[in-house]
Design a protein around this motif. Structure first.
Motif, mmCIF file in Angstrom:
data_model
loop_
_atom_site.group_PDB
_atom_site.id
_atom_site.type_symbol
_atom_site.label_atom_id
_atom_site.label_comp_id
_atom_site.label_asym_id
_atom_site.label_seq_id
_atom_site.Cartn_x
_atom_site.Cartn_y
_atom_site.Cartn_z
ATOM 1 N N GLY A 176 -24.926 -69.078 45.381
ATOM 2 C CA GLY A 176 -24.908 -68.517 44.211
ATOM 3 C C GLY A 176 -23.521 -69.532 44.247
ATOM 4 N N ASP A 179 -16.539 -68.369 44.724
ATOM 5 C CA ASP A 179 -15.032 -68.231 44.484
ATOM 6 C C ASP A 179 -14.150 -68.650 44.055
ATOM 7 O OD1 ASP A 179 -13.443 -67.537 42.465
ATOM 8 O OD2 ASP A 179 -14.196 -65.477 42.196
ATOM 9 N N ILE A 187 -19.551 -65.127 45.983
ATOM 10 C CA ILE A 187 -20.284 -65.757 45.006
ATOM 11 C C ILE A 187 -19.314 -64.889 43.989
ATOM 12 C CG2 ILE A 187 -22.359 -65.359 43.775
ATOM 13 C CD1 ILE A 187 -22.106 -67.206 46.493
ATOM 14 N N ILE A 188 -19.203 -65.719 42.866
ATOM 15 C CA ILE A 188 -19.425 -64.987 41.427
ATOM 16 C C ILE A 188 -20.544 -64.849 41.248
ATOM 17 C CG2 ILE A 188 -17.870 -65.698 39.575
ATOM 18 C CD1 ILE A 188 -17.822 -68.474 40.581
ATOM 19 N N PRO A 189 -20.258 -63.559 40.090
ATOM 20 C CA PRO A 189 -21.914 -62.932 40.332
ATOM 21 C C PRO A 189 -21.858 -63.239 38.498
ATOM 22 C CG PRO A 189 -19.951 -61.106 40.185
ATOM 23 C CD PRO A 189 -19.092 -62.342 40.366
ATOM 24 N N ILE A 191 -21.109 -65.852 34.936
ATOM 25 C CA ILE A 191 -20.215 -66.456 34.644
ATOM 26 C C ILE A 191 -20.414 -66.400 32.665
ATOM 27 C CG2 ILE A 191 -19.488 -69.248 34.248
ATOM 28 C CD1 ILE A 191 -19.637 -68.887 36.931
ATOM 29 N N ILE A 202 -14.565 -72.756 40.421
ATOM 30 C CA ILE A 202 -16.053 -73.086 40.733
ATOM 31 C C ILE A 202 -15.604 -74.069 41.736
ATOM 32 C CG2 ILE A 202 -18.550 -74.188 40.693
ATOM 33 C CD1 ILE A 202 -18.083 -72.846 38.180
ATOM 34 N N CYS A 218 -23.944 -76.571 37.435
ATOM 35 C CA CYS A 218 -23.438 -75.464 35.866
ATOM 36 C C CYS A 218 -23.163 -76.050 34.593
ATOM 37 C CB CYS A 218 -21.606 -76.208 36.792
ATOM 38 S SG CYS A 218 -21.122 -74.697 38.208
ATOM 39 N N HIS A 232 -30.270 -68.102 36.310
ATOM 40 C CA HIS A 232 -29.616 -67.723 37.299
ATOM 41 C C HIS A 232 -29.491 -68.640 38.781
ATOM 42 C CE1 HIS A 232 -30.560 -64.099 35.920
ATOM 43 N NE2 HIS A 232 -31.383 -63.984 35.092
ATOM 44 N N THR A 253 -25.458 -65.876 41.216
ATOM 45 C CA THR A 253 -24.793 -66.099 39.647
ATOM 46 C C THR A 253 -26.221 -66.126 39.133
ATOM 47 O OG1 THR A 253 -23.485 -67.451 41.459
ATOM 48 C CG2 THR A 253 -22.921 -67.497 39.012
#
Ligand code: GLU
Length: 360
Positions: A176, A179, A187-189, A191, A202, A218, A232, A253
């Motif tokens: 993902g 962070d 991992i950023i779960p 956003i 990121i 992104c 996702h 993410t």
């Protein structure tokens, strides 16, 4: 008990790094697992469009390029040979589950004409209605320079938006988005792309791969989220990954969706770079378009200049006097008429609000 799933229609994008080994040869184990998961979802009534990279990689494992060959020509040779191997592998694997595969190869220009776009939409809708799995890739053999997508993430994003899916799943070889602030590779779960500063968390370098990398991912995720699609980014090599995502398990993410946008606005929202001309509007018109309480059309009275030559039905860019892009829209008449009536009151809107997409 019947399993409840998050979505009814999805686009799944698999990257080259997920399905090929070091020399570009296809990884049958991963491909078998992914096709089995897609087949399982399909049998539970979920419509799946698969966008798969890997043609150039597969070509590399087949063809030993001889002599000196320009990079563009090499890509053409490798993709046109590798695509056969890629699609026939998918065909064999889906057949094991009783499913038929369709191959669709596209270039960027396929999305720039509204009629052509609608024809493509009909093709995908009909395939899904027939329970056929559309497997899409860029037509790398003929798409060169301005006809090229940034990468398959961009292409899949356009299809996700065109097909009005609820979820767009990007399967990569990393877990993902990392962070940057945590410093420990977390991992950023989740956003929320409505938070304009989310990019600063990121780490683009750490997970760079494929043609586009994390920053394009992104950018596309942010765009789709604005259209109301959940995105996702997850590890395609993780066993059962697609099923976990559809069952609502927290993995990778997730980019939260915003208020949904439908119809022609979706097409226009993805038309960046396809515009035939531009108009600049004064401050009053800018305020009405960007901050107006309700959706407003673009009227000639607010237009101060016209650039390029466009006709009725063409996509045009709308800019503020400082050059910033306000949005994109479909012109209701051409540039000549716009030039002759700009600044005048009581004229028919150049862009009707149903055909106007404001970028921020
Ligand atoms: N279309 C390319 C292929 O099949 C991949 C493009 C990408 O890296 O996104 O090899």
């Amino acid at each position: 008990m019947k399993q409840q799933h998050l979505y009814k229609k999805i686009v799944v994008k698999v990257g080259t790094n997920v399905i090929t080994g070091k020399n570009g040869e296809l990884d049958f184990e991963i491909l078998s697992s992914l096709t089995a998961q897609i087949a399982a979802l399909q049998k539970q009534g979920i419509q799946v469009i698969l966008v798969s990279s890997g043609a150039v990689g597969a070509g590399r494992s087949l063809v030993k390029l001889s002599g000196t060959i320009a990079p563009v020509a090499a890509r053409q040779v490798l993709s046109s040979t590798g695509q056969i191997k890629l699609i026939s592998t998918y065909n064999d694997l889906f057949l094991q589950h009783g499913l038929i595969t369709a191959q669709i190869l596209v270039t960027k220009s396929d999305f720039s004409d509204r009629l052509h776009y609608l024809n493509m939409q009909t093709c995908f809708t009909s395939l899904l209605q027939q329970n056929i799995i559309p497997v899409v890739n860029e037509n790398d053999a003929v798409s060169v320079t301005e006809l090229m997508f940034t990468d398959n993430d961009e292409l899949s994003g356009l299809i996700a938006s065109m097909m009005d899916v609820e979820g767009y799943i990007i399967l990569s070889h990393v877990d993902g988005l990392f962070d940057m602030k945590s410093g420990n590779g977390a991992i950023i779960p989740v956003i929320d792309p409505s938070n304009k500063h989310f990019h600063q968390y990121i780490n683009p370098g750490k997970s760079e791969f494929g043609r586009g990398g994390m920053l394009t991912k992104c950018h596309i995720a942010q765009k789709l989220s604005r259209l109301g699609i959940t995105v996702h980014i997850a590890n395609g090599r993780k066993p059962g990954i697609l099923l976990s995502i559809l069952e609502g398990e927290k993995t990778g993410t997730t980019f939260l969706p915003q208020k949904p946008t439908h119809g022609p606005k979706r097409w226009i929202a993805n038309s960046e770079g396809m515009e035939k001309g531009a108009v600049t509007v004064n401050m009053g018109a800018e305020m009405a378009l960007v901050a107006g309480e309700r959706a407003n059309s673009l009227l000639p009275v607010g237009i101060v200049s016209v650039e390029g030559r466009f006709l009725k039905g063409d996509i045009i860019k709308v800019c503020a006097t400082d050059g910033t892009i306000i949005g994109y829209g479909m012109a209701q008449y051409g540039s000549e008429r716009t030039l002759s009536i700009m600044g005048q009151k009581d004229q028919k809107p150049l862009i009707h609000y149903d055909y106007l997409y404001i970028t921020n």
